[in-house]
Design a protein around this motif. Structure first.
Motif, PDB file in Angstrom:
ATOM      1  N   LYS A  38     -21.474  -6.062 -33.085  1.00 49.44           N
ATOM      2  CA  LYS A  38     -20.670  -5.274 -32.154  1.00 49.44           C
ATOM      3  C   LYS A  38     -19.214  -5.250 -32.622  1.00 49.44           C
ATOM      4  CE  LYS A  38     -23.430  -4.325 -28.542  1.00 49.44           C
ATOM      5  NZ  LYS A  38     -23.334  -4.985 -27.256  1.00 49.44           N
ATOM      6  N   PHE A  41     -17.319  -6.222 -28.339  1.00 45.29           N
ATOM      7  CA  PHE A  41     -17.869  -7.192 -27.392  1.00 45.29           C
ATOM      8  C   PHE A  41     -17.277  -8.572 -27.669  1.00 45.29           C
ATOM      9  CE2 PHE A  41     -21.144  -9.269 -24.790  1.00 45.29           C
ATOM     10  CZ  PHE A  41     -21.288  -8.347 -23.771  1.00 45.29           C
ATOM     11  N   SER A  79     -25.028  -1.210 -28.112  1.00 46.96           N
ATOM     12  CA  SER A  79     -26.198  -1.693 -27.368  1.00 46.96           C
ATOM     13  C   SER A  79     -27.369  -0.722 -27.543  1.00 46.96           C
ATOM     14  CB  SER A  79     -25.849  -1.848 -25.890  1.00 46.96           C
ATOM     15  OG  SER A  79     -24.819  -2.786 -25.754  1.00 46.96           O
ATOM     16  N   ALA A  96     -25.824  -9.228 -32.043  1.00 48.75           N
ATOM     17  CA  ALA A  96     -25.008  -8.270 -31.301  1.00 48.75           C
ATOM     18  C   ALA A  96     -25.146  -8.472 -29.797  1.00 48.75           C
ATOM     19  CB  ALA A  96     -25.412  -6.845 -31.699  1.00 48.75           C
ATOM     20  N   SER A  97     -24.852  -9.692 -29.359  1.00 52.38           N
ATOM     21  CA  SER A  97     -24.880 -10.027 -27.915  1.00 52.38           C
ATOM     22  C   SER A  97     -26.187  -9.563 -27.268  1.00 52.38           C
ATOM     23  CB  SER A  97     -23.681  -9.405 -27.184  1.00 52.38           C
ATOM     24  OG  SER A  97     -23.744  -7.992 -27.182  1.00 52.38           O
ATOM     25  N   MET A  98     -27.273  -9.684 -28.019  1.00 54.88           N
ATOM     26  CA  MET A  98     -28.524  -9.060 -27.567  1.00 54.88           C
ATOM     27  C   MET A  98     -29.457 -10.056 -26.869  1.00 54.88           C
ATOM     28  SD  MET A  98     -31.061  -6.421 -29.412  1.00 54.88           S
ATOM     29  CE  MET A  98     -31.198  -7.266 -30.964  1.00 54.88           C
ATOM     30  N   THR A  99     -29.769  -9.728 -25.636  1.00 59.59           N
ATOM     31  CA  THR A  99     -30.707 -10.554 -24.880  1.00 59.59           C
ATOM     32  C   THR A  99     -32.122 -10.409 -25.452  1.00 59.59           C
ATOM     33  OG1 THR A  99     -29.371 -10.240 -22.905  1.00 59.59           O
ATOM     34  CG2 THR A  99     -31.645 -10.961 -22.565  1.00 59.59           C
ATOM     35  N   ARG A 104     -38.329  -5.874 -25.341  1.00 63.86           N
ATOM     36  CA  ARG A 104     -37.728  -5.525 -26.630  1.00 63.86           C
ATOM     37  C   ARG A 104     -38.580  -6.028 -27.793  1.00 63.86           C
ATOM     38  NH1 ARG A 104     -31.379  -6.737 -25.004  1.00 63.86           N
ATOM     39  NH2 ARG A 104     -31.029  -4.696 -24.037  1.00 63.86           N
ATOM     40  N   GLY A 145     -28.452   1.286 -23.197  1.00 60.22           N
ATOM     41  CA  GLY A 145     -29.160   0.376 -24.103  1.00 60.22           C
ATOM     42  C   GLY A 145     -29.011  -1.083 -23.736  1.00 60.22           C
ATOM     43  N   THR A 147     -29.152  -4.389 -20.980  1.00 61.47           N
ATOM     44  CA  THR A 147     -30.027  -4.820 -19.892  1.00 61.47           C
ATOM     45  C   THR A 147     -29.369  -4.581 -18.527  1.00 61.47           C
ATOM     46  OG1 THR A 147     -29.027  -7.003 -20.178  1.00 61.47           O
ATOM     47  CG2 THR A 147     -31.189  -6.670 -21.169  1.00 61.47           C
ATOM     48  N   SER A 148     -28.050  -4.431 -18.535  1.00 60.11           N
ATOM     49  CA  SER A 148     -27.240  -4.521 -17.317  1.00 60.11           C
ATOM     50  C   SER A 148     -27.555  -3.486 -16.227  1.00 60.11           C
ATOM     51  CB  SER A 148     -25.757  -4.417 -17.679  1.00 60.11           C
ATOM     52  OG  SER A 148     -25.521  -4.855 -18.990  1.00 60.11           O
ATOM     53  N   TYR A 167     -18.469  -0.039 -24.442  1.00 58.90           N
ATOM     54  CA  TYR A 167     -17.748  -0.842 -23.454  1.00 58.90           C
ATOM     55  C   TYR A 167     -16.310  -0.392 -23.188  1.00 58.90           C
ATOM     56  CZ  TYR A 167     -21.644  -3.950 -22.772  1.00 58.90           C
ATOM     57  OH  TYR A 167     -22.874  -4.443 -22.418  1.00 58.90           O
ATOM     58  N   ASP A 185     -22.663  -9.104 -19.311  1.00 54.21           N
ATOM     59  CA  ASP A 185     -22.695 -10.562 -19.401  1.00 54.21           C
ATOM     60  C   ASP A 185     -21.344 -11.212 -19.062  1.00 54.21           C
ATOM     61  OD1 ASP A 185     -25.288 -10.140 -20.097  1.00 54.21           O
ATOM     62  OD2 ASP A 185     -24.932 -10.281 -22.248  1.00 54.21           O
ATOM     63  N   GLU A 210     -29.601 -14.263 -19.486  1.00 50.70           N
ATOM     64  CA  GLU A 210     -29.479 -13.462 -20.713  1.00 50.70           C
ATOM     65  C   GLU A 210     -29.424 -14.373 -21.945  1.00 50.70           C
ATOM     66  OE1 GLU A 210     -29.362  -9.997 -20.382  1.00 50.70           O
ATOM     67  OE2 GLU A 210     -29.356 -10.160 -18.185  1.00 50.70           O
ATOM     68  N   TYR A 212     -29.452 -14.921 -25.733  1.00 45.83           N
ATOM     69  CA  TYR A 212     -29.235 -14.048 -26.899  1.00 45.83           C
ATOM     70  C   TYR A 212     -30.100 -14.481 -28.082  1.00 45.83           C
ATOM     71  CZ  TYR A 212     -24.792 -12.345 -24.828  1.00 45.83           C
ATOM     72  OH  TYR A 212     -23.824 -11.787 -24.028  1.00 45.83           O
TER      73      TYR A 212
HETATM   74  N1  GLU Z   1     -26.927  -9.055 -23.361  1.00 45.90           N
HETATM   75  C1  GLU Z   1     -27.128  -7.805 -22.739  1.00 45.90           C
HETATM   76  C2  GLU Z   1     -28.060  -6.924 -23.535  1.00 45.90           C
HETATM   77  O1  GLU Z   1     -28.584  -7.330 -24.515  1.00 45.90           O
HETATM   78  C3  GLU Z   1     -25.830  -7.082 -22.409  1.00 45.90           C
HETATM   79  C4  GLU Z   1     -24.788  -7.117 -23.476  1.00 45.90           C
HETATM   80  C5  GLU Z   1     -24.908  -5.998 -24.479  1.00 45.90           C
HETATM   81  O2  GLU Z   1     -24.790  -4.829 -24.104  1.00 45.90           O
HETATM   82  O3  GLU Z   1     -25.082  -6.304 -25.649  1.00 45.90           O
HETATM   83  O4  GLU Z   1     -28.330  -5.811 -23.184  1.00 45.90           O
END
Ligand code: GLU
Length: 260
Positions: A38, A41, A79, A96-99, A104, A145, A147-148, A167, A185, A210, A212
């Motif tokens: 990212k 982020f 995202s 990339a801050s990905m849950t 997925r 894209g 989870t929020s 963002y 997050d 969440e 990652y």
């Molecule tokens: N962790 C969350 C997700 O994977 C929100 C942060 C993001 O957008 O990366 O969707």
């Protein structure tokens, strides 16, 4: 006859090509790990005032590349784009801050979880609403894209979710009063609040879990093992904790699993 031989040759090539495809070997041969990160982020991946891409995800990827004996080349993902880029092979890995969500996993594989967060809300400093439900009828920004949006709909079915591509656009809309909150997050929300000089704050606690994980192509067991072991090495030798402290200001509360 010729046609038949040619067809079976093609079939064998396709078969062996599939059987022997090995992402780890490919990455090592190329000498480069193509990594999606990212740019917006903070503090996981962002562009700093020296125009350099930095953050916790970037630190971990640098460590992993070094452990694999290759260079790392960063590429921006959002995202929305991170999963298709991994699945399509344009990048080898996305930190990339990905849950790591079970859904997925239908499209890509994940490494072990390396960070643990939950979803919260970023609001203007004068906002009085304190719960997700309290945002019924209000406009809440979420990123495509991520989870929020879905999480928030469950927690507050009557809120109006407004989707943004990235963002910074959502934060701008919040500052201008076009929406009432941005939901994602907690660590990102807190960082935005800290950087806002009192204009923004976090509210509502967390509404989800969440964890990652880094995204990698499906069925690349050698590559997944190598990356998982590199993450664990960073935990064992203290690199993980050092980087964690640098970006989050505390010692890690939960550390990734380390296999004996
Ligand atoms: N962790 C969350 C997700 O994977 C929100 C942060 C993001 O957008 O990366 O969707």
């Amino acid at each position: 006859m010729f046609k038949k031989t040619l067809m079976s040759l093609v079939a064998v090539t396709m078969l062996t090509g599939t059987v022997f495809a090995d992402k780890l070997a490919d990455v090592k041969k190329a000498g480069v790990l193509k990594a999606g990160v990212k740019y917006d982020f903070k503090p996981f991946g962002f562009v700093n005032d020296k125009n350099k891409v930095v953050g916790f995800d970037i630190d971990l990827l640098r460590y992993i590349a070094k452990d694999l004996g290759v260079k790392v080349k960063f590429q921006q993902v959002t995202s929305k784009t991170r999963i298709p880029l991994v699945a399509g092979g344009q990048i080898d890995i996305a930190a990339a801050s990905m849950t790591h969500k079970v859904m997925r996993d239908d499209t890509i594989d994940f490494t072990i979880s390396y960070f643990f967060d939950g979803q919260s809300m970023l609001v203007r400093a004068d906002e009085r609403t304190r719960t997700a439900k309290g945002f019924a009828g209000k406009k809440v920004g979420a990123i495509q894209g991520a989870t929020s949006g879905e999480n928030f709909k469950k927690a507050s079915p009557k809120a109006k979710i407004i989707y943004f591509q990235e963002y910074p656009q959502a934060v701008m809309a919040l500052r201008k009063g076009k929406i009432d909150a941005v939901t994602t997050d907690l660590v990102w929300c807190s960082t935005q609040a800290n950087d806002s000089k009192g204009k923004l704050k976090v509210t509502g606690g967390t509404i989800s879990f969440e964890p990652y994980g880094m995204g990698i192509a499906e069925n690349e067991s050698n590559f997944r093992d190598a990356v998982n072991i590199a993450i664990q090495k960073s935990v064992k030798d203290g690199y993980y904790a050092k980087s964690y402290k640098k970006w989050f200001g505390t010692n890690p509360k939960v550390i990734p699993e380390v296999w004996p």
